[in-house]
Design a protein around this motif. Sequence first.
Motif, PDB file in Angstrom:
ATOM      1  N   SER A 141       0.953  -0.822  -0.029  1.00  0.00           N
ATOM      2  CA  SER A 141      -0.070  -0.213  -0.191  1.00  0.00           C
ATOM      3  C   SER A 141       0.785   1.657  -0.428  1.00  0.00           C
ATOM      4  O   SER A 141       0.818   2.653   0.390  1.00  0.00           O
ATOM      5  N   ALA A 142       1.932   1.106  -0.609  1.00  0.00           N
ATOM      6  CA  ALA A 142       2.290   2.610  -1.119  1.00  0.00           C
ATOM      7  C   ALA A 142       2.184   2.972  -1.152  1.00  0.00           C
ATOM      8  O   ALA A 142       2.288   3.506  -2.737  1.00  0.00           O
ATOM      9  N   HIS A 143       1.887   4.789  -1.199  1.00  0.00           N
ATOM     10  CA  HIS A 143       1.340   5.700  -2.103  1.00  0.00           C
ATOM     11  C   HIS A 143       2.874   6.495  -2.639  1.00  0.00           C
ATOM     12  O   HIS A 143       2.640   7.035  -3.668  1.00  0.00           O
ATOM     13  N   GLY A 144       4.272   6.889  -2.421  1.00  0.00           N
ATOM     14  CA  GLY A 144       5.247   7.477  -2.569  1.00  0.00           C
ATOM     15  C   GLY A 144       6.407   6.669  -2.565  1.00  0.00           C
ATOM     16  O   GLY A 144       6.132   5.909  -1.611  1.00  0.00           O
ATOM     17  N   GLY A 145       7.686   7.278  -2.249  1.00  0.00           N
ATOM     18  CA  GLY A 145       9.134   7.056  -1.977  1.00  0.00           C
ATOM     19  C   GLY A 145       9.296   5.909  -3.038  1.00  0.00           C
ATOM     20  O   GLY A 145       8.854   5.434  -3.054  1.00  0.00           O
ATOM     21  N   VAL A 146      10.397   5.324  -1.970  1.00  0.00           N
ATOM     22  CA  VAL A 146      11.242   3.930  -3.029  1.00  0.00           C
ATOM     23  C   VAL A 146      11.515   3.812  -1.765  1.00  0.00           C
ATOM     24  O   VAL A 146      12.564   3.495  -1.339  1.00  0.00           O
ATOM     25  N   ILE A 147      11.455   2.392  -2.557  1.00  0.00           N
ATOM     26  CA  ILE A 147      11.451   0.699  -0.996  1.00  0.00           C
ATOM     27  C   ILE A 147      12.777  -0.005  -2.440  1.00  0.00           C
ATOM     28  O   ILE A 147      12.201  -0.998  -2.671  1.00  0.00           O
ATOM     29  N   VAL A 148      13.946   0.249  -1.617  1.00  0.00           N
ATOM     30  CA  VAL A 148      14.960  -0.859  -2.438  1.00  0.00           C
ATOM     31  C   VAL A 148      15.373  -1.842  -1.650  1.00  0.00           C
ATOM     32  O   VAL A 148      15.690  -1.731  -0.262  1.00  0.00           O
ATOM     33  N   VAL A 149      15.148  -3.526  -2.062  1.00  0.00           N
ATOM     34  CA  VAL A 149      15.446  -4.086  -1.143  1.00  0.00           C
ATOM     35  C   VAL A 149      16.760  -5.117  -2.706  1.00  0.00           C
ATOM     36  O   VAL A 149      16.973  -5.169  -3.468  1.00  0.00           O
ATOM     37  N   GLU A 150      18.478  -5.104  -1.361  1.00  0.00           N
ATOM     38  CA  GLU A 150      18.739  -5.894  -2.258  1.00  0.00           C
ATOM     39  C   GLU A 150      19.485  -7.088  -2.670  1.00  0.00           C
ATOM     40  O   GLU A 150      20.057  -7.974  -2.995  1.00  0.00           O
ATOM     41  N   GLY A 151      18.207  -8.011  -1.944  1.00  0.00           N
ATOM     42  CA  GLY A 151      18.444  -9.075  -2.391  1.00  0.00           C
ATOM     43  C   GLY A 151      17.536 -10.115  -2.680  1.00  0.00           C
ATOM     44  O   GLY A 151      16.528  -9.219  -3.513  1.00  0.00           O
ATOM     45  N   SER A 152      16.346 -10.707  -1.713  1.00  0.00           N
ATOM     46  CA  SER A 152      15.364 -10.697  -2.538  1.00  0.00           C
ATOM     47  C   SER A 152      13.832 -10.589  -1.273  1.00  0.00           C
ATOM     48  O   SER A 152      14.094 -10.314  -0.242  1.00  0.00           O
TER      49      SER A 152
END
Length: 203
Positions: A104-115
């Motif tokens: 439900s993220a409305h904005g921003g950036v989420i980075v997952v360097e794994g899985s």
Amino acid sequence: MDSMSCASLAVREINAHLRGMTPMDSAQIRDPGGRHNLAVSVANEITITVEGNAGYFLGGLGGCADGSGPTIIVDGFVGWSVGENLMGGTIRVRGSASQSAGSSAHGGVIVVEGSASLRAGISLKGGTLAVAGDVGAMSGFMAQAGTLLVGGNAGHGLGDSLYEAVIYVAGSIASLGSDAAIEELTDDDVLDVKGLIELSGLD
């Protein structure tokens, strides 16, 4: 830099301190030990480093509607729903993430360097979720807006009940969910992917 230890402070105390910090300040959270709800509802533009593995809902409800917010870096793994209902800012996970990353993220950036595990990007509402590795089954389920970038493979039921969100997958797709379709990349898509890779800092 403010340094706080989960061994001596309650999560409520840590979060209250983070919310009261001055923009451009930095904070370090030590000894997280899988604590849940760290850095929740932080809107100010600060940098937060979590030294170790965190539990569920890390960075949830963070940022502002204009896209601004904290930069959160986790030197470890995270539990369920990292960046849940994120409004702005950036969350970077150096390890892997459990279920429902970026839900439900409305904005921003989420980075997952794994899985990321099952249901990554579920009900995405405008945010960006970039996963360097694989994502589990039902990722992108009911995603309404925003972008999911997958550097590895996607599990079964990808994009089930998808609305207007876009999912880019570099590897294989086990199966598509209902209302999802594979399209050929356009030149604009290629530019978008290059921009997402640059934005996320992935290879």
